[in-house]
Write a protein that holds these residues in place. Structure first.
Motif, PDB file in Angstrom:
ATOM      1  N   UNK A 129       0.848  -1.192   0.000  1.00  0.00           N
ATOM      2  CA  UNK A 129       0.000   0.000   0.000  1.00  0.00           C
ATOM      3  C   UNK A 129       0.884   1.242   0.000  1.00  0.00           C
ATOM      4  N   UNK A 130       0.272   2.382  -0.262  1.00  0.00           N
ATOM      5  CA  UNK A 130       1.045   3.609  -0.362  1.00  0.00           C
ATOM      6  C   UNK A 130       1.582   4.095   0.979  1.00  0.00           C
ATOM      7  N   UNK A 131       0.782   3.954   2.017  1.00  0.00           N
ATOM      8  CA  UNK A 131       1.106   4.643   3.270  1.00  0.00           C
ATOM      9  C   UNK A 131       1.927   3.801   4.237  1.00  0.00           C
ATOM     10  N   UNK A 132       2.890   3.071   3.720  1.00  0.00           N
ATOM     11  CA  UNK A 132       3.822   2.319   4.557  1.00  0.00           C
ATOM     12  C   UNK A 132       5.235   2.553   4.031  1.00  0.00           C
ATOM     13  N   UNK A 133       6.205   2.084   4.777  1.00  0.00           N
ATOM     14  CA  UNK A 133       7.602   2.253   4.396  1.00  0.00           C
ATOM     15  C   UNK A 133       8.059   1.142   3.459  1.00  0.00           C
ATOM     16  N   UNK A 134       8.892   1.526   2.495  1.00  0.00           N
ATOM     17  CA  UNK A 134       9.546   0.560   1.618  1.00  0.00           C
ATOM     18  C   UNK A 134      11.055   0.778   1.777  1.00  0.00           C
ATOM     19  N   UNK A 135      11.659   0.178   2.797  1.00  0.00           N
ATOM     20  CA  UNK A 135      13.071   0.435   3.103  1.00  0.00           C
ATOM     21  C   UNK A 135      14.011  -0.226   2.095  1.00  0.00           C
ATOM     22  N   UNK A 136      15.268   0.116   2.203  1.00  0.00           N
ATOM     23  CA  UNK A 136      16.290  -0.496   1.351  1.00  0.00           C
ATOM     24  C   UNK A 136      17.603  -0.562   2.120  1.00  0.00           C
ATOM     25  N   UNK A 137      18.339  -1.631   1.896  1.00  0.00           N
ATOM     26  CA  UNK A 137      19.645  -1.777   2.539  1.00  0.00           C
ATOM     27  C   UNK A 137      20.701  -1.024   1.744  1.00  0.00           C
ATOM     28  N   UNK A 138      21.759  -0.588   2.422  1.00  0.00           N
ATOM     29  CA  UNK A 138      22.876   0.057   1.758  1.00  0.00           C
ATOM     30  C   UNK A 138      23.500  -0.940   0.767  1.00  0.00           C
ATOM     31  N   UNK A 139      23.695  -0.522  -0.454  1.00  0.00           N
ATOM     32  CA  UNK A 139      24.179  -1.426  -1.486  1.00  0.00           C
ATOM     33  C   UNK A 139      25.606  -1.916  -1.232  1.00  0.00           C
ATOM     34  N   UNK A 157      23.474  -3.088   4.992  1.00  0.00           N
ATOM     35  CA  UNK A 157      22.904  -2.745   6.296  1.00  0.00           C
ATOM     36  C   UNK A 157      21.698  -1.823   6.127  1.00  0.00           C
ATOM     37  N   UNK A 158      20.704  -2.037   6.985  1.00  0.00           N
ATOM     38  CA  UNK A 158      19.544  -1.159   7.056  1.00  0.00           C
ATOM     39  C   UNK A 158      19.730  -0.264   8.274  1.00  0.00           C
ATOM     40  N   UNK A 159      19.613   1.034   8.100  1.00  0.00           N
ATOM     41  CA  UNK A 159      19.879   1.957   9.198  1.00  0.00           C
ATOM     42  C   UNK A 159      18.767   1.984  10.239  1.00  0.00           C
ATOM     43  N   UNK A 160      17.548   1.661   9.829  1.00  0.00           N
ATOM     44  CA  UNK A 160      16.397   1.740  10.729  1.00  0.00           C
ATOM     45  C   UNK A 160      16.384   0.592  11.723  1.00  0.00           C
ATOM     46  N   UNK A 161      15.967   0.867  12.943  1.00  0.00           N
ATOM     47  CA  UNK A 161      15.773  -0.183  13.938  1.00  0.00           C
ATOM     48  C   UNK A 161      14.783  -1.202  13.395  1.00  0.00           C
TER      49      UNK A 161
END
Length: 461
Positions: free
Chosen positions: A335-345, A349-353
């Motif tokens: 859905x639109x109203x959620x996060x779509x995170x990405x790891x550092x290439x 590593x993902x910066x978010x807890x």
């Protein structure tokens, strides 16, 4: 046993100690059976499970299904780390030198506070987080509807997916054999492998929610039937994906039964998630389950009703169930109203807890409706489920306020839609928006990004 990354000892030299072992992810993946010395990695450390497999309270199956990989997020979700640290230390053998899948920072104050408050909730109330007596009634109702459907010669049984879902998360009962039996319902009643589901859902989707190239649920091929992320190449047929994609969800059941065979016996993976060799009883459940499914869903009905009607009812039930389950899942994450995170290439590593990511990559809906809570198996409390998947779904309504209050205190976004239909509309809106050619890889189209609400978006109560 020396691994490829260890140098062989020279004559007279002291061999490296067990705790100096170093493995990369590919080498760790070979330690995935009892015969190959099962190991896991947690926070970059290697642990040898050989002597612990049959002593672990979760049972041998879960241990061997999980072996040969980094299980940090699963471990931290299912264990009280302060209580298990001393036990874990006994099995430490070395270090993991890389990461095949995204990794996360150490638990934040938000995560430790939320876990502590939920733990206190059960401790002070004296309630068992894995059991609610009314849940047995729920299971009985599912069984009764299946029996009634057969007795009426309708042959359109209700899906027992909620039972399978509970079993895969070990969220009902403290007995491993119960999880195995309930999990096997997926094989026998739905014709789909509970082992394949475990890899896709428990070891894939939950640890790496909405992460591209890690979460199997949002995996997209080069030319996928739908476009759900801006970086995907646009094709003209996406213009109508908001119409055809929900209809195609009805084919998921048929597709999954073939994917089981392909993933377990051919590719031995579900997307980026590697699948370990099955144990003998798991092979038996897999194949006998599929035979039983086709026997009781297609062959047996033909003794009582015309063949054409039997096939039609099978397809009707399968399409309806698949579409319902798929829409319930899509309304939570795609859905639109959620996060779509990405790891550092570079570092992966993902910066978010991790806990914050779980909450911001999902949305809830219909918190005030007991009916929707039971109909969806508690998945209208998807945020609560992702934060505490090992808790019986009957407690989600009690935990919801605890999670929301803690999120508010720490400034973590918790999106809740008023109704199921609003949540579904959010999914259809995403399909419509990303079906437009002008939406490119740099557009966020209202996504939650960077741990905050996108501009102009407000949390819905």
């Amino acid at each position: 046993m020396y691994t490829p990354t260890q140098s062989s000892p020279t004559p007279g030299a002291t061999p490296p100690t067990l705790k100096s072992m170093k493995l990369n992810s590919a080498e760790l993946a070979t330690h995935n059976t009892l015969a190959s010395r099962p190991m896991v990695a947690i926070r970059g450390k290697l642990y040898d499970l050989t002597d612990f497999v049959d002593r672990h309270p979760g049972g041998r199956d879960i241990m061997l299904l999980s072996a040969g990989r980094d299980v940090t997020q699963v471990y931290e979700t299912y264990h009280d780390m302060a209580r298990t640290e001393n036990v874990l230390r006994k099995y430490l053998v070395g270090d993991l030198t890389d990461s095949a899948l995204p990794t996360f920072p150490a638990p934040s104050a938000f995560q430790t506070t939320l876990r502590s408050r939920v733990s206190d909730h059960f401790r002070k109330s004296g309630k068992d987080q894995k059991f609610h007596p009314l849940h047995l009634v729920h299971y009985a109702f599912v069984g009764a509807t299946i029996a009634a459907s057969y007795a009426a010669q309708l042959w359109v049984p209700t899906s027992c997916f909620t039972i399978v879902h509970d079993a895969s998360h070990a969220s009902f009962s403290h007995k491993p054999w119960v999880w195995t039996v309930f999990g096997a319902w997926h094989d026998f009643m739905n014709g789909a492998s509970h082992v394949a589901w475990f890899y896709q859902h428990v070891l894939g989707h939950h640890p790496y929610t909405n992460l591209p190239d890690a979460d199997p649920d949002v995996g997209t091929s080069h030319k996928h039937f739908r476009r759900i992320r801006p970086h995907q190449k646009w094709y003209s047929f996406y213009l109508s994906q908001h119409i055809y994609a929900p209809l195609m969800y009805g084919l998921y059941g048929l597709k999954s039964r073939w994917d089981d065979v392909s993933n377990i016996y051919i590719t031995r993976s579900r997307g980026a998630i590697k699948i370990n060799p099955l144990q003998p009883h798991q092979h038996a459940i897999f194949w006998v389950g599929k035979l039983f499914f086709f026997a009781h869903r297609l062959i047996l009905p033909c003794f009582f009703i015309p063949v054409g009607r039997a096939v039609a009812l099978f397809l009707l039930a399968d399409v309806a169930t698949s579409m319902t389950l798929a829409l319930v899942f899509q309304a939570n994450h795609v859905v639109e109203h959620v996060s779509w995170p990405a790891a550092d290439k570079t570092t992966n590593k993902v910066d978010t807890d991790w806990m914050q990511m779980q909450i911001e990559t999902a949305q809830d809906y219909a918190h005030d409706s007991v009916g929707w809570t039971k109909f969806t198996g508690g998945l209208n409390y998807q945020v609560v489920h992702h934060a505490f998947p090992n808790v019986c779904q009957w407690w989600y309504m009690e935990l919801g306020p605890v999670v929301r209050d803690t999120c508010k205190e720490f400034g973590v976004v918790y999106v809740v839609k008023a109704t199921f239909w609003e949540a579904i509309k959010d999914h259809i809106d995403l399909l419509w928006t990303l079906g437009r050619e002008e939406v490119g890889k740099d557009d966020h189209i209202g996504f939650v990004t960077g741990g905050a609400l996108a501009p102009g978006l407000e949390k819905e109560e």
